[in-house]
Design a protein around this motif. Structure first.
Motif, short mmCIF file in Angstrom:
data_model
loop_
_atom_site.label_atom_id
_atom_site.label_comp_id
_atom_site.label_asym_id
_atom_site.label_seq_id
_atom_site.Cartn_x
_atom_site.Cartn_y
_atom_site.Cartn_z
N HIS A 347 121.08 127.31 39.94
CA HIS A 347 121.47 126.05 39.31
C HIS A 347 120.27 125.40 38.62
O HIS A 347 120.43 124.75 37.58
N GLU A 348 119.09 125.59 39.17
CA GLU A 348 117.88 125.09 38.47
C GLU A 348 117.76 125.76 37.12
O GLU A 348 117.56 125.12 36.09
N ARG A 356 114.59 120.56 44.08
CA ARG A 356 113.53 120.81 45.08
C ARG A 356 113.47 119.70 46.10
O ARG A 356 113.97 118.60 45.87
N TYR A 357 112.80 120.02 47.18
CA TYR A 357 112.64 119.05 48.25
C TYR A 357 111.15 118.95 48.57
O TYR A 357 110.48 119.98 48.73
N ASN A 363 103.61 118.95 53.44
CA ASN A 363 103.05 118.48 52.18
C ASN A 363 103.29 119.47 51.02
O ASN A 363 102.38 119.79 50.26
N LYS A 364 104.52 119.95 50.95
CA LYS A 364 104.83 120.98 49.97
C LYS A 364 106.22 120.75 49.39
O LYS A 364 107.11 120.24 50.08
N SER A 365 106.39 121.14 48.14
CA SER A 365 107.71 121.03 47.52
C SER A 365 108.29 122.44 47.39
O SER A 365 107.59 123.37 47.01
N TYR A 366 109.57 122.59 47.72
CA TYR A 366 110.17 123.93 47.64
C TYR A 366 111.68 123.84 47.41
O TYR A 366 112.29 122.79 47.58
N VAL A 367 112.25 124.99 47.02
CA VAL A 367 113.71 125.10 46.94
C VAL A 367 114.17 125.54 48.34
O VAL A 367 113.76 126.60 48.82
#
Ligand code: GAP
Length: 513
Positions: A347-348, A356-357, A363-367
């Motif tokens: 979908h991205e 993303r979250y 301290n990280k952003s991910y799907v």
């Protein structure tokens, strides 16, 4: 002895006769693989939904629910892979003209080999009695080993054929195994072809490719496209889940076996968003939770088993079905899938929006990765009917048909019956109903003998029948009869609410989860 086919026929007949399920548009001879839920069916269905919703959403502080639209932007289905890959491999028998799913024919053949293994085991048990070591027998008996090897070889060939989309290899496998059409008995097969299962229609009055939209084939995508909306507006922290109950549509070619496989059906799905790398732990967690959800309903536990998928769907890295012993044998009731980050990433890619979250703990952003639990409401309905439907021979030799439904799911919780239509007994019965109806679905019945009225409640699964007689007018007591034990007890009207609630409350199931 009644066969499994007989049992399915009995259930279908019973469901129609007592207002649970009718063939759709029956006055026009019906529409295949579509059914309508009648006045009792809708109550039972709502109670199942309520059990699912409460146990998945209300019992979990990190799960919330949504209700997304059935129509979705057509790009959704390109992103999800359904436009390209939501196909069934079909094969026709040239003599009976019947169409089958090729993989199902092969799975059924494997099941027959498994039945032979189980017969060997049963023979061993009979011969050696309590000295029999089943594990050792399965690991050493030459017949069992030969058959297990046969199963493995078939599964390997099927997996390879399906994964490589080599439909000729699948046909070859069917021929090599000598699989015959269950109707004509012939082995005269067409080639295997892929068939897309989505229904499409046109948006507005403009026809053409650009206006083509689909009826959703699963509710899950409504959850994926709302992942960020819910996460942000609900300030959800991973791990968290989104649940939904709703209609789904599939143009099933081999639609049969009553409400087991329909073209319009309902799903209860939950997507659980987790940190990448933690998905297997959550996969095991949800497998355990979901099988327990079924077992606390009180049916025979041997009616449930897990079946791990041989061919994983395009989005999954692990998948298992909870199978139930339907009248047609063990079949899929619910799926638990580890869907990786496939859907959100797709979908991205297709929407150009980031899904993303930001995880403050690391301290990280991910799907996120996703574990899905997906159960068909109609299949659940059929499993409940299968468990509940009983024909009993009583001690006095008479027979009764009873739907021994889990009390929390029963359409009516109590029937209130005046012994006669005179002397103010009906008024007293209605007075009792007006006290109980706020909390319990009640039925009033004054026709025929009390015995007949009890039987009428047994066949629709009402846990309690309350009889109002002349003594009631004197001392405010009634007789309460239990559907399962058929025992009758004299109790005070003032105690009725508590007695009924103790047995029929959903609490009884929820507190076991
Ligand atoms: N979102 C994942 C998904 O849809 P699925 O295994 O295709 O997975 C999930 O479907 C559940 O939906 C099945 O376990 C089954 O209970 C139910 N289901 C699927 N197709 C159905 C049909 N044609 N009729 C009734 N129920 C169906």
């Amino acid at each position: 002895m009644a066969t499994q086919d007989d049992k399915l026929k009995d259930i279908i007949g019973h469901a129609k006769e007592f207002g649970f399920i009718f063939p759709s548009s029956e006055i026009y001879d019906g529409l295949s693989a579509t059914y309508d839920y009648g006045q009792l069916g809708v109550e039972l269905k709502n109670n199942i939904k309520n059990y699912w919703w409460k146990s998945m959403v209300h019992l979990h502080e990190n799960i919330v629910g949504i209700d997304a639209a059935i129509f979705m932007h057509p790009e959704t289905w390109k992103a999800s892979g359904h436009v390209d890959a939501f196909n069934d491999p079909l094969i026709d028998n040239k003599d009976s003209k019947k169409r089958y799913r090729a993989d199902v024919l092969i799975e059924e053949h494997i099941e027959k080999i498994r039945t032979k293994i189980n017969k060997d085991v049963a023979k061993g048990l009979k011969r050696f009695g309590k000295d029999f070591n089943e594990q050792e027998f399965r690991a050493t008996n030459p017949n069992v080993l030969r058959r297990e090897a046969e199963i493995k070889s078939i599964e390997d060939r099927m997996r390879e054929g399906l994964e490589k989309e080599n439909l000729d290899a699948i046909k070859q496998l069917i021929e090599d195994l000598g699989i015959a059409c269950p109707i004509s008995g012939s082995k005269n097969w067409t080639d295997v072809k892929q068939f897309n299962l989505m229904f499409s229609t046109e948006l507005g009055s403009v026809s053409g490719e650009s206006a083509k939209i689909y009826l959703r084939p699963e509710t899950a995508q409504g959850i994926f496209v709302n992942f960020l909306n819910v996460q942000k507006s609900g300030r959800m922290k991973i791990p968290f889940g989104i649940a939904q109950i709703g209609k789904a549509f599939r143009n099933e070619i081999v639609a049969r076996q009553f409400i087991f496989r329909m073209r319009e059906f309902e799903q209860m799905e939950m997507q659980f968003f987790v940190r990448p790398g933690e998905e297997m732990r959550w996969y095991e967690h949800w497998k355990a939770f979901r099988i327990n959800w079924h077992k606390v309903l009180g049916g025979d536990e041997s009616n449930y088993r897990f079946h791990d998928h041989i061919k994983l769907a395009h989005y999954a890295n692990a998948a298992s079905d909870i199978e139930f012993n339907f009248p047609m044998g063990f079949k899929e009731l619910e799926g638990i899938h580890s869907r990786t980050d496939f859907d959100l990433k797709q979908h991205e890619k297709h929407s150009g929006k980031k899904l993303r979250y930001f995880d403050p703990e690391i301290n990280k952003s991910y799907v996120p990765y996703v574990i899905e639990t997906s159960i068909g409401l109609d299949r659940m309905f059929l499993s409940v009917l299968t468990m509940a439907y009983k024909e009993e021979t009583l001690e006095d030799g008479t027979k009764r048909t009873v739907l021994a439904l889990p009390p929390a799911l029963a359409p009516y919780k109590v029937a209130v019956m005046p012994l006669t239509k005179k002397d103010g007994l009906p008024d007293k019965a209605r007075e009792i109903i007006s006290r109980l109806k706020v909390d319990f679905n009640c039925q009033y019945d004054e026709k025929d003998s009390i015995g007949k009225r009890y039987r009428r409640q047994d066949v629709i699964g009402t846990p309690f029948s309350v009889t109002v007689d002349h003594q009631t007018l004197e001392d405010n007591t009634v007789t309460i009869r239990d559907r399962d034990t058929m025992a009758q007890e004299r109790v005070a009207i003032a105690d009725l609410h508590q007695i009924i609630d103790n047995k029929v409350s959903l609490r009884n199931l929820l507190k076991q989860l």
